[in-house]
Design a protein around this motif. Structure first.
Motif, PDB file in Angstrom:
ATOM      1  N   VAL A   2      -7.072 -11.466  13.921  1.00  0.00           N
ATOM      2  CA  VAL A   2      -5.918 -11.083  13.542  1.00  0.00           C
ATOM      3  C   VAL A   2      -5.950  -9.618  12.962  1.00  0.00           C
ATOM      4  O   VAL A   2      -6.896  -9.456  12.076  1.00  0.00           O
ATOM      5  CB  VAL A   2      -5.151 -11.976  12.637  1.00  0.00           C
ATOM      6  N   GLN A   3      -5.151  -8.665  13.666  1.00  0.00           N
ATOM      7  CA  GLN A   3      -5.122  -7.398  13.269  1.00  0.00           C
ATOM      8  C   GLN A   3      -3.785  -6.743  12.713  1.00  0.00           C
ATOM      9  O   GLN A   3      -3.004  -7.159  13.601  1.00  0.00           O
ATOM     10  CB  GLN A   3      -5.853  -6.418  14.097  1.00  0.00           C
ATOM     11  N   LEU A   4      -3.578  -5.991  11.927  1.00  0.00           N
ATOM     12  CA  LEU A   4      -2.293  -5.295  11.635  1.00  0.00           C
ATOM     13  C   LEU A   4      -2.590  -4.035  11.239  1.00  0.00           C
ATOM     14  O   LEU A   4      -3.337  -3.685  10.296  1.00  0.00           O
ATOM     15  CB  LEU A   4      -1.794  -6.202  10.178  1.00  0.00           C
ATOM     16  N   GLN A   5      -1.979  -3.078  12.098  1.00  0.00           N
ATOM     17  CA  GLN A   5      -2.183  -1.766  11.714  1.00  0.00           C
ATOM     18  C   GLN A   5      -0.631  -1.019  11.377  1.00  0.00           C
ATOM     19  O   GLN A   5       0.133  -0.987  12.049  1.00  0.00           O
ATOM     20  CB  GLN A   5      -2.488  -0.900  13.091  1.00  0.00           C
ATOM     21  N   ALA A   6      -0.791  -0.775  10.059  1.00  0.00           N
ATOM     22  CA  ALA A   6       0.337  -0.072   9.337  1.00  0.00           C
ATOM     23  C   ALA A   6       0.342   1.284   9.532  1.00  0.00           C
ATOM     24  O   ALA A   6      -0.759   2.022   9.334  1.00  0.00           O
ATOM     25  CB  ALA A   6       0.533  -0.540   7.944  1.00  0.00           C
ATOM     26  N   SER A   7       1.455   1.779   9.554  1.00  0.00           N
ATOM     27  CA  SER A   7       1.559   3.409   9.706  1.00  0.00           C
ATOM     28  C   SER A   7       3.041   3.767   9.384  1.00  0.00           C
ATOM     29  O   SER A   7       3.827   3.080   9.132  1.00  0.00           O
ATOM     30  CB  SER A   7       1.258   3.957  11.131  1.00  0.00           C
ATOM     31  N   GLY A   8       3.232   5.204   9.033  1.00  0.00           N
ATOM     32  CA  GLY A   8       4.469   5.592   8.833  1.00  0.00           C
ATOM     33  C   GLY A   8       4.638   6.339   7.601  1.00  0.00           C
ATOM     34  O   GLY A   8       5.718   6.845   7.063  1.00  0.00           O
ATOM     35  N   GLY A   9       3.694   6.064   6.711  1.00  0.00           N
ATOM     36  CA  GLY A   9       3.857   6.469   5.147  1.00  0.00           C
ATOM     37  C   GLY A   9       4.169   8.067   5.184  1.00  0.00           C
ATOM     38  O   GLY A   9       3.654   8.816   6.216  1.00  0.00           O
ATOM     39  N   GLY A  10       4.011   8.428   4.045  1.00  0.00           N
ATOM     40  CA  GLY A  10       4.081  10.085   3.778  1.00  0.00           C
ATOM     41  C   GLY A  10       4.904  10.562   2.697  1.00  0.00           C
ATOM     42  O   GLY A  10       5.102   9.481   1.797  1.00  0.00           O
ATOM     43  N   LEU A  11       4.939  11.538   2.608  1.00  0.00           N
ATOM     44  CA  LEU A  11       5.633  12.274   1.037  1.00  0.00           C
ATOM     45  C   LEU A  11       7.151  12.314   1.611  1.00  0.00           C
ATOM     46  O   LEU A  11       7.568  13.025   2.627  1.00  0.00           O
ATOM     47  CB  LEU A  11       4.820  13.693   1.107  1.00  0.00           C
ATOM     48  N   VAL A  12       8.157  12.098   0.832  1.00  0.00           N
ATOM     49  CA  VAL A  12       9.215  12.006   0.967  1.00  0.00           C
ATOM     50  C   VAL A  12      10.021  12.320  -0.542  1.00  0.00           C
ATOM     51  O   VAL A  12       9.416  12.058  -1.736  1.00  0.00           O
ATOM     52  CB  VAL A  12      10.118  10.961   1.687  1.00  0.00           C
ATOM     53  N   HIS A  13      11.402  13.041  -0.446  1.00  0.00           N
ATOM     54  CA  HIS A  13      11.829  13.195  -1.731  1.00  0.00           C
ATOM     55  C   HIS A  13      12.550  12.289  -2.131  1.00  0.00           C
ATOM     56  O   HIS A  13      13.308  11.475  -1.211  1.00  0.00           O
ATOM     57  CB  HIS A  13      12.860  14.637  -1.756  1.00  0.00           C
TER      58      HIS A  13
END
Length: 130
Positions: A2-13
């Motif tokens: 089982v592998q889970l690859q999270a993405s989409g984070g960042g800096l937001v106001h």
């Protein structure tokens, strides 16, 4: 495996939006519950949201209810977390998880908690600036 690859984070106001993605492999997202939890610096893990294997049931932490939405694309075997109206207190590393190979724990008095599930990804950092 089982592998889970999270993405989409960042800096937001403050007040902004982000969409996190979690690409899964080694299992199918419509066979097991999936969810997100987060951990802010110096704080304990907090379950954020859960999506049942059927896709018909969701749960949200009180702190994000009405602002976050969990969803999935079965064809892509990917789970999403749409985060709107972000607040500074949403700043954390966000992790996706699956209850595989167990049940989600819907019968638990406090509901399913993805922060306790055995399979999780590496996390993606969300920073909300004021």
């Amino acid at each position: 495996e089982v592998q889970l690859q999270a993405s989409g984070g960042g800096l937001v106001h403050v007040g902004g939006s982000l969409r996190l993605s979690c690409a899964a492999s080694g299992f199918t997202v419509d066979d097991y519950a999936t969810g997100w939890f987060r951990q802010a610096p110096g704080k304990e893990r907090e379950g954020v949201s859960v999506l049942s294997s059927s896709g018909e049931r969701t749960s949200y932490a009180h702190s994000v209810k009405g602002r976050f939405t969990i969803s999935r694309d079965n064809a892509k075997n990917t789970v999403y977390l749409q985060m709107n109206s972000l607040k500074p207190e949403d700043t954390a590393v966000y992790y996706c998880a699956t209850s595989f190979p167990f049940g989600a724990g819907w019968s638990s008095p406090t509901g399913p908690d993805p922060s306790t599930w055995p399979s999780r990804g590496q996390g993606t950092l969300v920073t909300v600036s004021s």
